[in-house]
Design an enzyme around this catalytic site. Structure first.
Site, PDB file in Angstrom:
ATOM      1  CB  THR A   1      -0.922   0.056   1.245  1.00 22.03           C
ATOM      2  OG1 THR A   1      -0.100   0.143   2.409  1.00 22.03           O
ATOM      3  CG2 THR A   1      -1.819  -1.175   1.347  1.00 22.03           C
ATOM      4  CG  HIS A   2       0.431   4.324   1.378  1.00 18.95           C
ATOM      5  ND1 HIS A   2      -0.393   5.416   1.260  1.00 18.95           N
ATOM      6  CD2 HIS A   2      -0.151   3.517   2.297  1.00 18.95           C
ATOM      7  CE1 HIS A   2      -1.421   5.296   2.095  1.00 18.95           C
ATOM      8  NE2 HIS A   2      -1.291   4.137   2.739  1.00 18.95           N
TER       9      HIS A   2
ATOM     10  CB  SER B   1      19.474   2.210 -24.981  1.00 18.86           C
ATOM     11  OG  SER B   1      20.257   3.369 -25.152  1.00 18.86           O
TER      12      SER B   1
ATOM     13  CE  LYS C   1      18.612   2.611 -20.029  1.00 16.96           C
ATOM     14  NZ  LYS C   1      17.434   2.911 -19.356  1.00 16.96           N
TER      15      LYS C   1
ATOM     16  CD  GLU D   1       8.937   2.669 -20.587  1.00 14.37           C
ATOM     17  OE1 GLU D   1       9.265   3.225 -21.648  1.00 14.37           O
ATOM     18  OE2 GLU D   1       9.745   2.414 -19.668  1.00 14.37           O
TER      19      GLU D   1
ATOM     20  CD  GLN E   1     -18.314  13.316 -42.238  1.00 16.51           C
ATOM     21  OE1 GLN E   1     -19.269  13.058 -42.963  1.00 16.51           O
ATOM     22  NE2 GLN E   1     -17.353  14.138 -42.604  1.00 16.51           N
TER      23      GLN E   1
ATOM     24  CE  LYS F   1     -19.293   7.779 -39.633  1.00 14.36           C
ATOM     25  NZ  LYS F   1     -19.932   8.987 -39.008  1.00 14.36           N
TER      26      LYS F   1
END
Ligand code: ARG
Length: 464
Positions: A155-156, A277, A283, A290, A322, A325
């Site tokens: 929690t938190h 990356s 990376k 994301e 219109q 859409k």
């Protein structure tokens, strides 16, 4: 190019105006629904004696050939046509002659577009539902394999109490199950056929609207012609349900991004769902998660746009509609794409169970259970809370966990502690004892898993 409405006009439309007004570039997306609706319409017209049998047959064959040629790539959507309705009608007349001009008898583009959009939305609701079902199946299979995988519940974003991975995934099972429920409700409510409402005030032809409705798998015909041509509630409802689906996916993605980070290492997103990356060779980024989180905003935008478009419109049809859409189409494609990608991402993700368990052991996630131990020995909960608070402070200073304390240390703080405290605060006990309905304990999870299994078996795909 001659317009469907050219008769009353003496001047050609300005090119900029034509382009601004035209919708073919996007409403071509529902050519199949437009043709399906037209086929039902002419079938009904013939049954009512408004069209001759051979006219009906010519029109049906012509419409089929147009659909076939669109699908095999020989008929192209060229920009001289205003919209998909004009496109189909013009090509029909070109192919079958005068009978083609009778297609629009007893119909307006207003009820036609209302129908097309409804058919399209209904089809997309069914597809979205199918994708959600697959996602739920994947979540359930992860739940089944992880009823013993301990992890911290938060929690938190602070470690709170230990749970299992099955329990955590179970929370999302509930969310996506509710999402399916929303789609089901919308589909049921929207399933009334607007065709035959005409421009706004019905028609003097003896149409059999219930028959058309039946041909197109609607439950009935709509009851008010003004409402029929100006109702886009079902779209707004679908976008709202879609926004909620995206909100759920986005929360799940946020957690997966955290869990996939170096700091957590609870999971590893598969190489096939990660990207690198251009500068940092080490990376491996969770771009898909994301992007799903990012695309949520687009779908919220479509919902806001739909609500805003409709808010000031007098009855009945107005061209503003219109605008329902493009953003809707984008939102629907986004929602469906995100559900599929998300399902693939979690299906191929690795779970580092030992890391999760190690993390669950830290952060005093068993402090509540230690307090409950004292309560079971007759101490009021508030006093127990305070004693365990002191113990936590003691452990923080010594940089140890509760279970690392000696019995003497426990007893120095409260004589109530006995040697069974260690079992009472073990990770296994903390999780396994929580067997109230909906809890992470094994017995409780077993029941929920059985329920989920039955739900996925029993619940038919909506619509079909
Ligand atoms: N392209 C229009 C739309 O999407 C079709 C209906 C046109 N009706 C009209 N009265 N101009 O709303």
């Amino acid at each position: 190019m001659a317009k469907l409405w050219g008769g009353r006009f003496t001047k050609e439309t300005d090119t900029l105006v034509h382009n601004f007004n035209a919708s073919l570039s996007f409403d071509k997306k529902f050519y199949e629904q437009d043709i399906r609706g037209s086929k039902a319409h002419v079938t009904m017209l013939a049954k009512q004696g408004i069209l001759k049998e051979e006219e009906k047959n010519d029109i049906l064959n012509g419409l089929d050939s147009i659909q076939k040629d669109i699908e095999n790539g020989t008929l192209h959507f060229t920009e001289e046509y205003e919209d998909i309705h004009s496109f189909v009608e013009a090509h029909l007349t070109e192919r079958i002659g005068d009978a083609g001009k009778k297609l629009h008898t007893g119909r307006s583009r207003n009820d036609q577009v209302a129908l097309d959009m409804k058919l399209y939305t209904r089809d997309e609701i069914d597809e979205t539902d199918g994708l959600l079902k697959k996602l739920l199946e994947e979540i359930l299979s992860i739940m089944k394999a992880n009823t013993d995988t301990y992890m911290p519940g938060f929690t938190h974003l602070q470690k709170a109490q230990p749970i299992t991975l099955a329990h955590h995934f179970g929370a999302y099972f509930e969310m996506f199950k509710r999402d399916r429920g929303r789609l089901y409700d919308i589909r049921k409510r929207m399933n009334e056929c607007p065709l035959g409402a005409g421009a706004l005030a019905g028609t003097t032809y003896p149409l059999d609207r219930e028959y058309t409705a039946q041909l197109l798998d609607f439950d009935c015909a709509t009851c008010n012609s003004l409402d029929s041509v100006s109702d886009r509630d079902y779209l707004i409802e679908f976008l709202s349900a879609g926004a909620t689906i995206m909100m759920h996916l986005s929360r799940f993605c946020e957690e997966i991004i955290l869990w996939n980070s170096n700091e957590y290492q609870f999971v590893e997103i598969d190489d096939s769902y990660s990207t690198g990356s251009s500068i940092m060779p080490q990376k491996k980024n969770p771009d898909i998660a994301e992007l799903i989180r990012g695309k949520t905003g687009r779908v919220y935008g479509a919902l806001m746009s739909g609500l805003t478009t409709m808010k000031g419109l007098p009855l009945a049809y107005n061209k503003d509609m219109q605008e329902d859409k493009e953003l809707t189409f984008d939102a629907i494609d986004t929602i469906k794409g995100c559900i599929s990608l998300f399902t693939g991402m979690i299906a191929s993700m690795k779970f580092h169970k030992e890391k999760m368990e190690e993390s669950a052991k830290g952060g005093f996630t068993n402090a509540t259970d230690a307090a409950d131990y004292l309560v079971r020995h007759g101490m009021p909960f508030r006093d127990a809370h305070s004693i365990i608070g002191q113990i936590v402070l003691f452990c923080i200073e010594k940089k140890i966990s509760l279970e690392d304390m000696t019995l003497e240390e426990f007893q120095a703080i409260s004589p109530v502690f006995a040697s069974d405290i260690y079992e009472a605060i073990s990770l296994k006990t903390c999780v396994e004892k929580r067997n109230t309905i909906g809890g992470p304990g094994k017995e409780a999870m077993k029941q929920v898993i059985e329920k989920n299994e039955a739900y996925l078996k029993k619940e038919r795909f909506i619509g079909k």
